[in-house]
Design an enzyme around this catalytic site. Structure first.
Site, PDB file in Angstrom:
ATOM      1  N   TYR A  61       0.803  -1.320   0.090  1.00 43.55           N
ATOM      2  CA  TYR A  61       0.192   0.085   0.105  1.00 43.55           C
ATOM      3  C   TYR A  61       0.664   1.409  -0.020  1.00 43.55           C
ATOM      4  CZ  TYR A  61      -3.224   3.476   2.052  1.00 43.55           C
ATOM      5  OH  TYR A  61      -3.748   4.896   1.860  1.00 43.55           O
TER       6      TYR A  61
ATOM      7  N   GLU B 257     -11.414   5.723   4.553  1.00 41.09           N
ATOM      8  CA  GLU B 257     -10.882   6.397   5.558  1.00 41.09           C
ATOM      9  C   GLU B 257     -11.682   6.485   6.739  1.00 41.09           C
ATOM     10  OE1 GLU B 257      -7.642   7.461   6.242  1.00 41.09           O
ATOM     11  OE2 GLU B 257      -6.605   7.335   4.377  1.00 41.09           O
TER      12      GLU B 257
ATOM     13  N   TRP C 205      -5.361   1.364  10.092  1.00 40.40           N
ATOM     14  CA  TRP C 205      -5.571   1.373   8.524  1.00 40.40           C
ATOM     15  C   TRP C 205      -5.441  -0.047   8.086  1.00 40.40           C
ATOM     16  CZ3 TRP C 205      -8.388   3.365   5.394  1.00 40.40           C
ATOM     17  CH2 TRP C 205      -7.898   3.515   3.981  1.00 40.40           C
TER      18      TRP C 205
END
Length: 186
Positions: A16, A38, A46
């Site tokens: 990522y 988000e 995350w």
């Protein structure tokens, strides 16, 4: 290990960081998807959301704003048992509210991307970080954008989450100065 990549060794997170995080995004629907994701990680890591990304895409029609905006309470009921997403009703409802806000912003600004990029005058802001400890988590621009998104009905997007989004979407370049993935800016 690349110190810019959040000190992790997790291959999903490293990929990522190396392929997505901080690379300028201009496609409105991609920006919507990232912002919606988000909003899901409030109170969670995350990495948790990254691992559930494909399930969220399936649950929310690949984040097609028109289809998501048309979702009903019954759809949310169904999502509460959908596999591999966070079963938090208010967060799931937030994505639907965000899709409705997205459509309103598209009407008012011509595109969601134009709206978002107007906060950085159309080009990424290099945060100038040299070491991980230099990184901040919020600023006045993120506070203003969070407030403006709320006017359009966006939820679960406080200033810290919006700041994280600005970094992830490449509106802020928060890569360390010597990071090999640092985008080249004009």
């Amino acid at each position: 290990m690349n110190p810019c990549a959040f000190g992790t060794k997790d291959p999903i997170y490293i990929e990522y960081h190396d392929q997505v995080w901080g690379q300028p995004m201009y496609d409105s629907k991609d920006l919507f998807k990232l912002l919606a994701l988000e909003s899901q990680h409030a109170g969670l890591s995350w990495l948790t959301i990254l691992k559930k990304k494909s399930a969220y895409e399936e649950a929310f029609y690949q984040f097609d704003p028109k289809k998501v905006a048309a979702m009903t309470d019954q759809d949310v009921d169904n999502l509460m048992t959908f596999p591999n997403i966070v079963h938090h009703r208010k967060k799931l409802e937030a994505i639907i509210a965000q899709a409705k806000g997205y459509l309103e912003i598209e009407k008012d600004y011509g595109s969601f991307s134009t709206f978002l990029w107007s906060y950085v005058n159309g080009k990424p802001i290099d945060m100038g970080y040299v070491k991980p400890e230099d990184r901040i988590t919020v600023d006045d621009r993120a506070k203003a954008l969070s407030k403006d998104l709320k006017k359009y009905g966006f939820k679960f997007l406080g200033p810290v989450t919006v700041f994280s989004f600005l970094e992830a979407a490449g509106l802020y370049d928060s890569h360390l100065q010597d990071c090999p993935q640092k985008p080249k800016h004009d």
